[in-house]
Write a protein that holds these residues in place. Structure first.
Motif, PDB file in Angstrom:
ATOM      1  N   MET A   1      19.271 -15.730 -15.897  1.00  0.00           N
ATOM      2  CA  MET A   1      19.085 -16.345 -14.577  1.00  0.00           C
ATOM      3  C   MET A   1      17.805 -17.174 -14.572  1.00  0.00           C
ATOM      4  O   MET A   1      16.901 -16.944 -15.351  1.00  0.00           O
ATOM      5  CB  MET A   1      18.992 -15.279 -13.497  1.00  0.00           C
ATOM      6  N   THR A   2      17.715 -18.115 -13.665  1.00  0.00           N
ATOM      7  CA  THR A   2      16.448 -18.809 -13.484  1.00  0.00           C
ATOM      8  C   THR A   2      15.679 -18.053 -12.411  1.00  0.00           C
ATOM      9  O   THR A   2      16.236 -17.670 -11.389  1.00  0.00           O
ATOM     10  CB  THR A   2      16.686 -20.245 -12.998  1.00  0.00           C
ATOM     11  N   SER A   3      14.423 -17.851 -12.668  1.00  0.00           N
ATOM     12  CA  SER A   3      13.682 -17.015 -11.734  1.00  0.00           C
ATOM     13  C   SER A   3      13.494 -17.690 -10.381  1.00  0.00           C
ATOM     14  O   SER A   3      13.075 -17.036  -9.433  1.00  0.00           O
ATOM     15  CB  SER A   3      12.351 -16.596 -12.332  1.00  0.00           C
ATOM     16  N   THR A   4      13.828 -18.976 -10.302  1.00  0.00           N
ATOM     17  CA  THR A   4      13.739 -19.643  -9.001  1.00  0.00           C
ATOM     18  C   THR A   4      14.726 -19.060  -7.993  1.00  0.00           C
ATOM     19  O   THR A   4      14.608 -19.325  -6.810  1.00  0.00           O
ATOM     20  CB  THR A   4      14.059 -21.147  -9.105  1.00  0.00           C
ATOM     21  N   SER A   5      15.701 -18.279  -8.449  1.00  0.00           N
ATOM     22  CA  SER A   5      16.689 -17.778  -7.488  1.00  0.00           C
ATOM     23  C   SER A   5      16.093 -16.810  -6.474  1.00  0.00           C
ATOM     24  O   SER A   5      16.728 -16.494  -5.487  1.00  0.00           O
ATOM     25  CB  SER A   5      17.849 -17.079  -8.176  1.00  0.00           C
ATOM     26  N   PHE A   6      14.929 -16.289  -6.762  1.00  0.00           N
ATOM     27  CA  PHE A   6      14.320 -15.392  -5.767  1.00  0.00           C
ATOM     28  C   PHE A   6      13.692 -16.224  -4.656  1.00  0.00           C
ATOM     29  O   PHE A   6      12.972 -17.187  -4.918  1.00  0.00           O
ATOM     30  CB  PHE A   6      13.253 -14.515  -6.425  1.00  0.00           C
ATOM     31  N   PRO A   7      13.965 -15.813  -3.425  1.00  0.00           N
ATOM     32  CA  PRO A   7      13.412 -16.581  -2.312  1.00  0.00           C
ATOM     33  C   PRO A   7      11.877 -16.610  -2.333  1.00  0.00           C
ATOM     34  O   PRO A   7      11.233 -15.701  -2.851  1.00  0.00           O
ATOM     35  CB  PRO A   7      13.913 -15.822  -1.073  1.00  0.00           C
ATOM     36  N   ARG A   8      11.340 -17.637  -1.748  1.00  0.00           N
ATOM     37  CA  ARG A   8       9.896 -17.845  -1.712  1.00  0.00           C
ATOM     38  C   ARG A   8       9.138 -16.651  -1.093  1.00  0.00           C
ATOM     39  O   ARG A   8       8.099 -16.244  -1.577  1.00  0.00           O
ATOM     40  CB  ARG A   8       9.613 -19.108  -0.886  1.00  0.00           C
ATOM     41  N   ASP A   9       9.702 -16.107  -0.021  1.00  0.00           N
ATOM     42  CA  ASP A   9       8.969 -15.033   0.675  1.00  0.00           C
ATOM     43  C   ASP A   9       9.399 -13.634   0.206  1.00  0.00           C
ATOM     44  O   ASP A   9       9.198 -12.646   0.891  1.00  0.00           O
ATOM     45  CB  ASP A   9       9.160 -15.163   2.189  1.00  0.00           C
ATOM     46  N   PHE A  10       9.990 -13.565  -0.979  1.00  0.00           N
ATOM     47  CA  PHE A  10      10.429 -12.286  -1.548  1.00  0.00           C
ATOM     48  C   PHE A  10       9.232 -11.325  -1.649  1.00  0.00           C
ATOM     49  O   PHE A  10       8.136 -11.717  -2.018  1.00  0.00           O
ATOM     50  CB  PHE A  10      11.006 -12.550  -2.941  1.00  0.00           C
ATOM     51  N   LEU A  11       9.474 -10.067  -1.320  1.00  0.00           N
ATOM     52  CA  LEU A  11       8.407  -9.069  -1.425  1.00  0.00           C
ATOM     53  C   LEU A  11       8.410  -8.485  -2.833  1.00  0.00           C
ATOM     54  O   LEU A  11       9.401  -7.881  -3.268  1.00  0.00           O
ATOM     55  CB  LEU A  11       8.616  -7.946  -0.392  1.00  0.00           C
ATOM     56  N   TRP A  12       7.311  -8.680  -3.533  1.00  0.00           N
ATOM     57  CA  TRP A  12       7.148  -8.099  -4.879  1.00  0.00           C
ATOM     58  C   TRP A  12       6.117  -6.998  -4.783  1.00  0.00           C
ATOM     59  O   TRP A  12       4.934  -7.259  -4.583  1.00  0.00           O
ATOM     60  CB  TRP A  12       6.671  -9.173  -5.867  1.00  0.00           C
ATOM     61  N   ARG A 390      11.841  -5.558 -17.173  1.00  0.00           N
ATOM     62  CA  ARG A 390      12.366  -6.906 -17.405  1.00  0.00           C
ATOM     63  C   ARG A 390      13.890  -6.915 -17.247  1.00  0.00           C
ATOM     64  O   ARG A 390      14.453  -7.791 -16.599  1.00  0.00           O
ATOM     65  CB  ARG A 390      11.967  -7.406 -18.790  1.00  0.00           C
ATOM     66  N   GLU A 391      14.530  -5.914 -17.810  1.00  0.00           N
ATOM     67  CA  GLU A 391      15.996  -5.866 -17.728  1.00  0.00           C
ATOM     68  C   GLU A 391      16.475  -5.631 -16.295  1.00  0.00           C
ATOM     69  O   GLU A 391      17.493  -6.178 -15.877  1.00  0.00           O
ATOM     70  CB  GLU A 391      16.539  -4.789 -18.662  1.00  0.00           C
ATOM     71  N   HIS A 392      15.744  -4.815 -15.568  1.00  0.00           N
ATOM     72  CA  HIS A 392      16.165  -4.560 -14.179  1.00  0.00           C
ATOM     73  C   HIS A 392      15.879  -5.758 -13.284  1.00  0.00           C
ATOM     74  O   HIS A 392      16.640  -6.028 -12.350  1.00  0.00           O
ATOM     75  CB  HIS A 392      15.536  -3.267 -13.652  1.00  0.00           C
ATOM     76  N   LEU A 393      14.821  -6.500 -13.583  1.00  0.00           N
ATOM     77  CA  LEU A 393      14.568  -7.714 -12.792  1.00  0.00           C
ATOM     78  C   LEU A 393      15.618  -8.779 -13.100  1.00  0.00           C
ATOM     79  O   LEU A 393      16.037  -9.519 -12.212  1.00  0.00           O
ATOM     80  CB  LEU A 393      13.146  -8.220 -13.036  1.00  0.00           C
ATOM     81  N   ASP A 394      16.059  -8.840 -14.345  1.00  0.00           N
ATOM     82  CA  ASP A 394      17.184  -9.736 -14.678  1.00  0.00           C
ATOM     83  C   ASP A 394      18.414  -9.335 -13.878  1.00  0.00           C
ATOM     84  O   ASP A 394      19.119 -10.180 -13.315  1.00  0.00           O
ATOM     85  CB  ASP A 394      17.528  -9.647 -16.170  1.00  0.00           C
ATOM     86  N   ALA A 395      18.669  -8.025 -13.850  1.00  0.00           N
ATOM     87  CA  ALA A 395      19.842  -7.521 -13.125  1.00  0.00           C
ATOM     88  C   ALA A 395      19.719  -7.817 -11.632  1.00  0.00           C
ATOM     89  O   ALA A 395      20.702  -8.150 -10.962  1.00  0.00           O
ATOM     90  CB  ALA A 395      19.987  -6.013 -13.356  1.00  0.00           C
ATOM     91  N   LEU A 396      18.524  -7.703 -11.127  1.00  0.00           N
ATOM     92  CA  LEU A 396      18.265  -8.008  -9.716  1.00  0.00           C
ATOM     93  C   LEU A 396      18.554  -9.488  -9.452  1.00  0.00           C
ATOM     94  O   LEU A 396      19.214  -9.848  -8.468  1.00  0.00           O
ATOM     95  CB  LEU A 396      16.801  -7.685  -9.402  1.00  0.00           C
ATOM     96  N   GLY A 397      18.066 -10.330 -10.347  1.00  0.00           N
ATOM     97  CA  GLY A 397      18.287 -11.774 -10.202  1.00  0.00           C
ATOM     98  C   GLY A 397      19.767 -12.110 -10.186  1.00  0.00           C
ATOM     99  O   GLY A 397      20.215 -12.966  -9.408  1.00  0.00           O
ATOM    100  N   ARG A 398      20.540 -11.434 -11.019  1.00  0.00           N
ATOM    101  CA  ARG A 398      21.984 -11.710 -11.039  1.00  0.00           C
ATOM    102  C   ARG A 398      22.632 -11.339  -9.710  1.00  0.00           C
ATOM    103  O   ARG A 398      23.493 -12.057  -9.203  1.00  0.00           O
ATOM    104  CB  ARG A 398      22.660 -10.977 -12.200  1.00  0.00           C
ATOM    105  N   ALA A 399      22.199 -10.242  -9.127  1.00  0.00           N
ATOM    106  CA  ALA A 399      22.755  -9.850  -7.820  1.00  0.00           C
ATOM    107  C   ALA A 399      22.384 -10.880  -6.757  1.00  0.00           C
ATOM    108  O   ALA A 399      23.215 -11.233  -5.907  1.00  0.00           O
ATOM    109  CB  ALA A 399      22.247  -8.459  -7.427  1.00  0.00           C
ATOM    110  N   VAL A 400      21.157 -11.363  -6.817  1.00  0.00           N
ATOM    111  CA  VAL A 400      20.722 -12.378  -5.839  1.00  0.00           C
ATOM    112  C   VAL A 400      21.560 -13.644  -6.015  1.00  0.00           C
ATOM    113  O   VAL A 400      22.032 -14.240  -5.046  1.00  0.00           O
ATOM    114  CB  VAL A 400      19.209 -12.661  -5.990  1.00  0.00           C
TER     115      VAL A 400
END
Ligand code: FCB
Length: 471
Positions: A1-12, A390-400
C-alpha cells in the motif's frame, strides 16, 4: 500500500492502562481495586507480582509524556483509575485523583497529543466488588456517576472517551475462567450477568458523557475481537466456527449494534439470559461514534467431534463441540504464545465494516510481547516486534484502502508494564522499562514507529519522507 492512504488527521498513538503502569496504588487517597486484592492473593499472578509500583508512571508522568512527544505520537490512550477518583466506587470524590488526570491531559495537550481516556480498564473499586461487583446492576449505575464526574472535570479539554475495555475479559475471565480479578471460577451465570452490566455501564455512561461533554464528545467501547477460521472442512467445524464467533465476538458486538444477544449464546455458555430490564437494550445499542478494536490474533477452531488430538485444545469456554487448534504449522508466535497473523487485522476491520457499519473504527490496541534484553551498548534490538508492527500497519493500510473507516491506531503498549496475571514477565512496550531503576530505553521498534509516523506527517506536508525516517 502507499502510506498516503491514511487520512491526514489519523491518530497515531500508543496505549496503556492505569493499573498496569501507574503504581502508587496506596498514594494520594486512591482506594483499592479488585486487581490489588487479586494480585495480593497467593498463586494468582506470576511470581505474586502486583501493580504496586509497575512502571511508576504516576510519579514519572511528565517524563513519559515527553517521551511520547519525542516519538512523535499525536495521540495517547490511557485509562483512568476509578478507585483514584472514587475510592469507594461511589460517593466521596478524591480530588487528588482527578488532579492527576487533569495534569496528565494538560501535559499531553501541551505537546499536541490527543488524549483518549478509557474509563474502565479492569480496576473496579474493591468496595463495589464486595457488593456484587459486575454481577450487580448497581455497579453499572455507579459507573455512570463516575463517568459523569470525570467528564465534568476533563470534558472541557478532551473529547475521546472509551467507556469499557474488553468487557469480554472482565466478564468471562473474571467470573468464569478465574484468571482475572475478581478471580471467580465456573460461574457462567455470573459471567453472563456481568457481561450485561458491563454493556449497560457502557450505555449509561455514553449517555452521561454526551450530556456533560456536549456535541463534540466522541464515545465508544473497546472490544477484543478475533477473526475465526475453520480448522477443517467438517460440518461440526462449521458449527464450531459460528459458536466461537458468538462467544468471542458477537456476545458484545450484537447488543451494541443490533440491540440483542445472539441466539443460542447463553445456552452454549450453560447459563440463563441475564436480567434485562426494559430499555436496557436500547441504551446499550444507542449509536456511538467509534468502535475500539483490540486485535492480537485469530482463532482456528474445529468441531470437537473431529480428531481432538495433536494440538487441538478445549480452550476458553469451549464446552462441548468446540476445539481450538494450537499446532498450526509454520505459525510464528509471540512470547504470549499468540499466533502472529497480520492479515487477520485486515479481515476483521473489513468484516466489522460490512456487518455492523460503525461510523469509525479505532484500533485501540495492537502489539506483541517478546523476550527483550538490553545490549551492552544500551539498546533493545527488538527486531521481531518491529516486524510485527510493520506487518500490522501494512494490514491496517489495506483495510483503509478497502474502505474501512479507521481513524486511529494505538500500539499496545507505550511502556513495558504489568501484564495482569503474567506479572512483569511479558514485555509489550515500545519503550523498555528497567524495573529496578525505572530507566526507560526506547526500543528499536519504538524508533521505527516514530519514523513511520514522521514519514506519514511528511507525506501529508508534501515533503519527501526520506529525511523523516530515522533508520
Ligand atoms: C489486552 C488488555 C491490555 C493488555 C493486552 C496485552 O487484553 O486490554 O491491558 O494486557 O491485552
Amino acid at each position: 500500500m502507499t502510506s498516503t492512504s491514511f487520512p491526514r488527521d489519523f491518530l497515531w498513538g500508543a496505549a496503556t492502562s492505569a493499573y498496569q503502569v501507574e503504581g502508587a496504588t496506596g498514594e494520594d487517597g486512591r482506594g483499592l481495586s479488585i486487581w490489588d486484592a487479586f494480585a495480593a492473593t497467593p498463586g494468582r499472578t506470576h511470581e505474586g507480582a502486583t501493580g504496586a509500583i509497575a512502571a511508576d508512571h504516576y510519579h514519572r508522568m511528565r517524563q513519559d509524556v515527553a517521551l511520547m512527544a519525542d516519538l512523535g505520537l499525536n495521540a495517547y490512550r490511557f485509562s483512568i483509575a476509578w478507585p483514584r477518583v472514587l475510592p469507594e466506587g461511589r460517593g466521596q470524590v478524591n480530588p487528588a485523583g482527578l488532579d492527576f488526570y487533569e495534569e496528565l491531559v494538560d501535559a499531553l495537550l501541551g505537546h499536541g497529543i490527543t488524549p483518549v481516556a478509557t474509563l474502565y480498564h479492569w480496576d473496579l473499586p474493591l468496595a463495589l466488588d464486595e457488593q456484587g461487583g459486575w454481577r450487580a446492576r448497581a455497579t453499572a449505575e455507579a459507573f455512570a456517576d463516575y463517568a459523569e464526574i470525570v467528564v465534568e472535570r476533563l470534558g472541557d479539554r478532551m473529547r475521546h472517551w472509551v467507556t469499557v475495555n474488553e468487557p469480554w475479559c472482565s466478564a468471562y475471565l473474571g467470573y468464569c475462567e478465574g484468571m482475572h480479578a475478581p478471580g471467580i471460577r465456573d460461574d457462567a451465570q455470573g459471567a453472563v450477568d456481568a457481561g450485561h452490566h458491563l454493556l449497560l455501564a457502557h450505555g449509561l455512561a455514553a449517555q452521561r458523557i454526551r450530556q456533560v461533554g456536549g456535541a463534540s464528545a466522541r464515545v465508544g467501547a473497546a472490544l477484543n475481537l478475533f477473526p475465526i477460521f475453520a480448522g477443517d472442512a467438517g460440518a461440526a467445524t462449521v458449527r464450531a466456527v459460528e459458536r466461537a464467533d458468538r462467544f468471542h465476538n458477537r456476545w458484545f458486538l450484537d447488543p451494541l449494534y443490533r440491540g440483542r444477544y445472539p441466539d443460542g449464546l447463553f445456552a452454549e455458555l450453560g447459563a440463563a439470559p441475564p436480567p434485562i430490564c426494559d430499555g436496557d437494550m436500547e441504551l446499550i445499542s444507542a449509536p456511538t461514534d467509534f468502535l475500539g478494536i483490540n486485535y492480537y490474533n485469530r482463532w482456528v477452531v474445529r468441531g470437537a467431534s473431529s480428531n481432538g488430538h495433536n494440538g487441538a485444545s478445549a480452550g476458553m469456554g469451549a464446552g462441548a463441540g468446540l476445539e481450538y487448534v494450537t499446532n498450526l504449522p509454520r505459525a510464528a508466535r509471540t512470547a504470549m504464545g499468540w499466533e502472529v497473523y497480520p492479515h487477520g487485522l485486515t479481515l476483521l476491520l473489513e468484516d466489522l465494516t460490512r456487518t455492523y457499519h460503525p461510523p469509525a473504527l479505532l484500533v485501540t490496541e495492537n502489539g506483541a510481547a517478546y523476550e527483550d534484553s538490553v545490549t551492552g551498548a544500551g539498546r533493545v534490538t527488538d527486531s521481531q516486534r518491529l516486524t510485527y508492527l510493520r506487518e500490522h500497519l501494512d494490514a491496517l493500510g489495506r483495510a483503509v484502502e478497502q474502505g474501512a473507516p479507521v481513524t486511529g491506531y494505538f500500539v499496545w503498549s507505550l511502556l513495558d508494564n504489568y501484564e495482569w496475571s503474567e506479572g512483569y514477565s511479558k514485555r509489550f512496550g515500545l519503550i523498555y522499562v528497567e524495573y529496578a531503576t525505572q530507566r526507560r530505553i526506547v526500543k528499536d521498534s519504538g524508533r521505527w514507529y516514530a519514523g513511520f509516523i514522521a514519514a506519514q506527517r511528511a507525506l501529508h506536508a508534501g515533503a519527501t519522507p526520506a529525511d523523516a525516517v530515522t533508520e
